[in-house]
Design a protein around this motif. Structure first.
Motif, PDB file in Angstrom:
ATOM      1  N   SER A  94       7.178  23.799  38.284  1.00 31.85           N
ATOM      2  CA  SER A  94       7.698  24.212  39.576  1.00 31.85           C
ATOM      3  C   SER A  94       8.163  22.991  40.364  1.00 31.85           C
ATOM      4  CB  SER A  94       6.612  24.942  40.364  1.00 31.85           C
ATOM      5  OG  SER A  94       5.526  24.063  40.621  1.00 31.85           O
ATOM      6  N   GLU A  95       8.855  23.247  41.458  1.00 30.71           N
ATOM      7  CA  GLU A  95       9.314  22.152  42.312  1.00 30.71           C
ATOM      8  C   GLU A  95       8.137  21.428  42.943  1.00 30.71           C
ATOM      9  OE1 GLU A  95      12.059  21.397  46.306  1.00 30.71           O
ATOM     10  OE2 GLU A  95      12.164  23.312  45.222  1.00 30.71           O
ATOM     11  N   ALA A  96       7.092  22.212  43.297  1.00 26.26           N
ATOM     12  CA  ALA A  96       5.906  21.588  43.886  1.00 26.26           C
ATOM     13  C   ALA A  96       5.249  20.633  42.896  1.00 26.26           C
ATOM     14  CB  ALA A  96       4.915  22.660  44.336  1.00 26.26           C
ATOM     15  N   ALA A  97       5.182  21.051  41.626  1.00 29.14           N
ATOM     16  CA  ALA A  97       4.594  20.170  40.605  1.00 29.14           C
ATOM     17  C   ALA A  97       5.446  18.923  40.399  1.00 29.14           C
ATOM     18  CB  ALA A  97       4.425  20.934  39.296  1.00 29.14           C
ATOM     19  N   ILE A 159      16.435  17.374  44.954  1.00 24.94           N
ATOM     20  CA  ILE A 159      16.081  17.812  43.599  1.00 24.94           C
ATOM     21  C   ILE A 159      17.061  18.896  43.161  1.00 24.94           C
ATOM     22  CG2 ILE A 159      14.310  18.888  42.157  1.00 24.94           C
ATOM     23  CD1 ILE A 159      12.213  17.729  44.025  1.00 24.94           C
ATOM     24  N   GLN A 160      17.569  18.776  41.929  1.00 22.63           N
ATOM     25  CA  GLN A 160      18.429  19.788  41.317  1.00 22.63           C
ATOM     26  C   GLN A 160      17.779  20.259  40.011  1.00 22.63           C
ATOM     27  OE1 GLN A 160      22.266  17.885  40.857  1.00 22.63           O
ATOM     28  NE2 GLN A 160      22.898  18.371  42.954  1.00 22.63           N
ATOM     29  N   PHE A 161      17.520  21.570  39.940  1.00 23.38           N
ATOM     30  CA  PHE A 161      16.852  22.127  38.760  1.00 23.38           C
ATOM     31  C   PHE A 161      17.877  22.663  37.773  1.00 23.38           C
ATOM     32  CE2 PHE A 161      12.959  22.202  41.290  1.00 23.38           C
ATOM     33  CZ  PHE A 161      12.002  21.923  40.315  1.00 23.38           C
ATOM     34  N   ASN A 162      17.536  22.550  36.487  1.00 23.04           N
ATOM     35  CA  ASN A 162      18.317  23.148  35.406  1.00 23.04           C
ATOM     36  C   ASN A 162      17.339  23.544  34.303  1.00 23.04           C
ATOM     37  OD1 ASN A 162      20.230  24.013  33.595  1.00 23.04           O
ATOM     38  ND2 ASN A 162      20.994  21.980  33.080  1.00 23.04           N
ATOM     39  N   ALA A 163      16.853  24.800  34.402  1.00 19.01           N
ATOM     40  CA  ALA A 163      15.835  25.303  33.471  1.00 19.01           C
ATOM     41  C   ALA A 163      14.575  24.441  33.599  1.00 19.01           C
ATOM     42  CB  ALA A 163      16.369  25.341  32.048  1.00 19.01           C
ATOM     43  N   SER A 164      14.158  23.784  32.493  1.00 17.45           N
ATOM     44  CA  SER A 164      12.955  22.962  32.511  1.00 17.45           C
ATOM     45  C   SER A 164      13.280  21.496  32.755  1.00 17.45           C
ATOM     46  CB  SER A 164      12.192  23.099  31.188  1.00 17.45           C
ATOM     47  OG  SER A 164      13.010  22.705  30.098  1.00 17.45           O
ATOM     48  N   GLN A 165      14.474  21.199  33.278  1.00 15.95           N
ATOM     49  CA  GLN A 165      14.876  19.833  33.582  1.00 15.95           C
ATOM     50  C   GLN A 165      15.269  19.729  35.055  1.00 15.95           C
ATOM     51  OE1 GLN A 165      17.925  18.516  30.871  1.00 15.95           O
ATOM     52  NE2 GLN A 165      16.796  19.193  29.048  1.00 15.95           N
ATOM     53  N   ALA A 166      15.234  18.503  35.561  1.00 17.10           N
ATOM     54  CA  ALA A 166      15.573  18.305  36.970  1.00 17.10           C
ATOM     55  C   ALA A 166      16.169  16.914  37.150  1.00 17.10           C
ATOM     56  CB  ALA A 166      14.343  18.454  37.845  1.00 17.10           C
ATOM     57  N   GLY A 194       3.233  20.550  29.381  1.00 19.45           N
ATOM     58  CA  GLY A 194       2.492  20.901  30.589  1.00 19.45           C
ATOM     59  C   GLY A 194       2.572  19.893  31.709  1.00 19.45           C
ATOM     60  N   GLN A 195       3.562  18.970  31.692  1.00 21.50           N
ATOM     61  CA  GLN A 195       3.694  18.011  32.776  1.00 21.50           C
ATOM     62  C   GLN A 195       5.148  17.535  32.874  1.00 21.50           C
ATOM     63  OE1 GLN A 195       1.374  14.501  31.959  1.00 21.50           O
ATOM     64  NE2 GLN A 195       2.272  14.169  29.946  1.00 21.50           N
ATOM     65  N   TRP A 196       5.490  17.007  34.056  1.00 21.16           N
ATOM     66  CA  TRP A 196       6.810  16.439  34.266  1.00 21.16           C
ATOM     67  C   TRP A 196       6.827  14.992  33.770  1.00 21.16           C
ATOM     68  CZ3 TRP A 196      11.092  19.009  35.279  1.00 21.16           C
ATOM     69  CH2 TRP A 196      11.022  20.246  35.900  1.00 21.16           C
ATOM     70  N   GLN A 197       7.878  14.643  32.980  1.00 19.83           N
ATOM     71  CA  GLN A 197       8.013  13.297  32.422  1.00 19.83           C
ATOM     72  C   GLN A 197       9.424  12.766  32.687  1.00 19.83           C
ATOM     73  OE1 GLN A 197       7.026  13.569  28.260  1.00 19.83           O
ATOM     74  NE2 GLN A 197       4.912  14.246  28.650  1.00 19.83           N
ATOM     75  N   ILE A 198       9.529  11.430  32.790  1.00 22.67           N
ATOM     76  CA  ILE A 198      10.815  10.784  33.080  1.00 22.67           C
ATOM     77  C   ILE A 198      11.523  10.478  31.761  1.00 22.67           C
ATOM     78  CG2 ILE A 198      11.939   8.825  34.210  1.00 22.67           C
ATOM     79  CD1 ILE A 198       9.284   8.505  35.824  1.00 22.67           C
TER      80      ILE A 198
END
Length: 204
Positions: A94-97, A159-166, A194-198
């Motif tokens: 999510s955006e919050a995550a 922030i710009q979302f595209n499915a599971s990428q941002a 299960g986490q956001w990665q760069i």
């Protein structure tokens, strides 16, 4: 003489029979009075108090209606627990995550927590300027560890979302004991394991 004597005896037996009959009537009357006795009728609203002996047990009525809800209330949580389902697995971040991950990355950099900082980058991260992953890790470790203190702040975050990428853009304010710089930064994040990665970053 014999006739007079017989008359006396006859008269005596008659008196005896009459006395027995009278006595029988008196006894029958007493029995009738004792057998037909009824308790007095109390007027409406009066209360008759009957003393109880200490050994007499006192029976109290059991409130079945009050017990039933308690038993049901005790059994209900067990039923709810048995049918409780685990929370659904989050398919995408999510955006919050993501905002929380960006904040953790910035704090790890400013706090010079090198393992946490490098752990935010994906295994397929593309280092800038054509560096290999080992060369980039060595460079970043030396630069962060050599500073006495670091301050890193983020402003104007978009922030710009595209499915599971941002794609993330923000103003980066960096300062150590020698340098203070303000730059525009663009980062690409991916939701993985299960986490956001760069996966990529660039500074304008």
């Amino acid at each position: 003489m014999k006739s007079a004597t017989l008359k006396k005896r006859h008269f005596f037996w008659i008196l005896l029979v009459l006395a027995l009959m009278h006595l029988s009537q008196l006894m029958a009357k007493n029995d009738a009075q004792s057998g037909g006795w009824t308790p007095p009728i109390e007027p409406p609203g009066s209360v008759i108090v009957t003393p109880l002996s200490e050994s007499s047990p006192v029976q109290r009525p059991v409130n079945r209606t009050a017990e039933s809800p308690k038993r049901l209330a005790t059994a209900a949580p067990a039923t709810t627990t048995a049918h409780q389902l685990p929370p659904p697995t989050q398919a995408s971040g999510s955006e919050a995550a993501l905002r929380q991950a960006i904040d953790q990355w910035s704090q790890a950099w400013g706090g010079q927590a090198i393992p946490q900082y490098l752990g935010m980058y994906a295994s397929d991260f593309e280092p800038p300027k054509g560096l290999s992953r080992p060369a980039w890790v060595k460079q970043r470790t030396q630069r962060i560890a050599s500073k006495k203190s670091i301050r890193h702040d983020i402003q104007n975050l978009t922030i710009q979302f595209n499915a599971s990428q941002a794609t993330v853009r923000f103003t980066q304010i960096y300062q150590d004991e020698r340098v203070r710089s303000i730059d525009r930064k663009t980062m690409h994040w991916v939701w993985r394991s299960g986490q956001w990665q760069i996966t990529r970053e660039a500074t304008d």
